[in-house]
Each structure stands twice: as structure tokens, then as C-alpha cells.
Enzyme design. Structure first.
Site, short mmCIF file in Angstrom:
data_model
loop_
_atom_site.label_atom_id
_atom_site.label_comp_id
_atom_site.label_asym_id
_atom_site.label_seq_id
_atom_site.Cartn_x
_atom_site.Cartn_y
_atom_site.Cartn_z
N ASP A 24 -2.85 -1.51 9.57
CA ASP A 24 -2.95 -1.55 8.10
C ASP A 24 -3.52 -2.87 7.58
OD1 ASP A 24 -1.61 0.90 7.98
OD2 ASP A 24 0.35 -0.06 7.75
N LYS A 35 0.85 -1.20 0.00
CA LYS A 35 0.00 0.00 0.00
C LYS A 35 0.88 1.24 0.00
CE LYS A 35 0.71 1.57 4.40
NZ LYS A 35 1.55 2.74 4.65
#
Ligand code: C5P
Length: 301
Positions: free
Chosen positions: A141, A11
Site C-alpha cells: 500500500d 486509505k
């Protein structure tokens, strides 16, 4: 039974607004995550006990990835616990291309991939909302690594919902040979900004830019509150960003807590050209990749 392989993406944060630390020590965030086409593959098969092997890509720091106490094992344990199982027997192999301690959530990707793969192997059929809850307990996350695409994250980053994204964006990611510790960057942020507001900066500019699909507009909207702290700890990154922008990037930013820097370009050809330019400037690893891509996905049939 054949191996089950799950692919999970790295990401980047297009927007990372960070507030003053909460009572539990975590920082409130408003962030926009985007999953980018740099992947770890995690394969599982039935085994008599837990075992983990690692096959890193050339640019991945093998020494930075623990085998004992790997986050994939924590994910296995959390999933087993949820179902009241005492056993976590599985043979697990991680083929790793996401930079380690790089600000690209490589560990979180492995945790998400482990949840999806072991849910299959152990035939648990865990509902999606429960899987997201287990993911959140593993790391801020990890829920995003499950859903992928482009999403806004709030809370400590673990509360995620997809946002409209009308672009196909081309990035160049430049990892660093030496990682940066996320807690250390947050601690440095607290030192640099002792008067930070408890309310993180909102992501309106990035959300509007995503809906236009125009890389020039998105480039101007990118924002990372942790960048000042990362650059202060690693002044060489400011130079890298300047080199990338001089070599044709629309904009370069630190990814999450760094030290990976990511450069937005106008398209696939420009990304490849920029990667060549950065390598010529001495940055050995420069990875051109598209975004957004899917979250943790089973890639075996
Ligand atoms: O949630 P995760 O395990 O990924 O967080 C790693 C560390 O990063 C935390 O222990 C904390 O020091 C820092 N962190 C934070 N605020 C967040 C997310 C992470 O301070 N929102």
C-alpha cells in the site's frame, strides 16, 4: 533548520478484488484506493542518530505501534541504501490519527511520509519513479500512500495509477479498539475460498460510479472480497455495519482487511449526523471525513 512536516492520509478500498495466492504468497489484487481525510503527520529534523517518538490521538492504540523497527525506520534505511548512505540519523516524530492495524494503511502512510520527509532533510532529490519503487518494496500500500487521490492498484496492490473521480465523497470511519492482522485475514480468505480464481474481480462498476459523482451509485458498486473473511473473524462488525446503515448510511463496508468499517453518506452534514448517531449507539469513535485527499504532502514552508 526548521522541522519538515509531511502529512499522509489513510486509505480505504472502494473495490478490493482478490485472486488466489501467487507463488510468492501474495494475492493478486484489482483494487480501487481512495485517500480519506484522516491523517498522520511525520516531522523530521537533523539529529546525531535515529530516534522516533510517537504522539497518538486518543483513539489510537499506542501499544500497537512499534518504536523499535517501526516501518518509518525501514523506509529511512531503504532510502539511505538506495543512495549508498550508511547513516540514517534523524529525529522523527509521528503524530498519529490513523487507526492501527485497522485496514486503513496507517503504517504505509508513515512509510510514505518518511520517504518524502527524509528525502528533503538529506537533500537527496530522489526521482518520483524511484521513490515509488522504494515504496513498493516497503509494502503493497505504500506507493498509493505517496500518490493519494483515487487510484487503481494491481499486482499485489503496489502498481498504482490515478483514475477519474468526479465526486467529493463523505465517509464515516469507525475504528475498532482491537486490530485485525492483515496476513491473518488473507489466510482466512484462503480457507473460506480455496477455489478462488487467480484473476481478481475487475473494478469496472466502481470506476463507472466514480465518474458519475453520485454517492447512491457508488454505494451500490462498493465491493470487498476480504469482507467475508473479516466478518467471520469478527462477527461484531456485521452488527456495526447494520447499525450504520439503519442510522442513515447509504452503505457500510469493511475497509481493506478491517476491522475499521467505513460508511458512505450523501454529504458532509449527513456524515456528521451519522457519526453522532453511531456514537450514541455506543461506537465511541466515529470519524467523519471527506475523500479523495492528497497523498503524502510537505506541509511546512
Ligand atoms: O505488502 P504488505 O507488507 O502490506 O503485506 C502484508 C501482508 O498481507 C503480506 O505479508 C501478506 O500476508 C498479505 N498480503 C497478501 N496479498 C497482498 C497484499 C498483502 O497476501 N496483495
Amino acid at each position: 533548520m526548521a522541522d519538515t512536516i509531511v502529512r499522509a492520509a489513510a486509505k480505504i478500498n472502494l473495490h478490493l478484488g482478490v485472486g488466489a495466492p501467487r507463488k510468492d504468497g501474495f494475492h493478486p489484487l484489482v483494487t480501487v484506493y481512495q485517500a480519506i481525510g484522516i491523517y498522520d503527520d511525520l516531522s523530521v529534523r537533523a539529529g546525531d542518530e535515529w530516534s522516533l517518538r510517537l504522539f497518538p490521538a486518543d483513539h489510537v492504540d499506542r501499544a500497537g505501534v512499534p518504536i523499535e523497527g517501526n516501518i518509518a525506520e525501514a523506509a529511512a534505511r531503504a532510502l539511505a541504501d538506495f543512495h549508498g548512505r550508511s547513516e540514517i540519523a534523524a529525529e522523527v516524530v509521528i503524530t498519529k490519527a490513523i487507526p492501527v492495524a485497522g485496514g486503513m494503511a496507517g503504517g504505509s502512510a508513515d512509510a510514505a511520509a518518511a520517504l518524502v520527509a527524509l528525502d528533503r532533510l538529506w537533500e537527496l532529490d530522489t526521482p518520483d519513479d524511484e521513490l515509488l519503487r522504494i515504496a513498493a518494496a516497503l509494502g503493497s500500500d505504500v506507493p498509493f500512500a505517496l500518490i493519494g487521490g483515487t487510484a487503481i492498484g494491481t499486482g499485489r496492490g503496489e502498481r498504482v495509477s490515478p483514475v477519474e473521480d468526479h465526486g467529493t465523497w463523505w465517509w464515516v470511519a469507525v475504528p475498532s479498539t482491537k486490530g485485525l492482522s492483515t496476513p491473518e485475514v488473507y489466510r482466512h480468505y484462503d480457507r473460506l475460498f480455496p477455489d478462488a480464481s487467480p484473476r481478481p474481480k475487475g473494478a469496472e462498476a466502481v470506476l463507472t460510479a466514480l465518474a458519475t459523482g453520485d454517492p447512491g451509485v457508488l454505494a451500490r458498486a462498493l465491493h470487498n472480497d476480504l469482507q467475508a473473511a473479516a466478518l467471520d473473524l469478527r462477527p461484531d462488525l456485521a452488527e456495526l455495519i447494520a447499525v450504520g446503515e439503519a442510522a442513515g448510511a447509504l452503505r457500510g463496508i469493511v475497509s481493506g482487511s478491517g476491522p475499521t468499517c467505513v460508511f458512505l453518506t450523501t454529504g458532509a452534514d449527513q456524515a456528521r449526523e451519522l457519526a453522532v448517531g453511531l456514537r450514541a449507539a455506543g461506537h465511541e469513535v466515529a470519524l467523519a471525513a471527506p475523500a479523495p485527499v492528497s497523498g503524502a504532502t510537505v506541509v511546512t514552508y
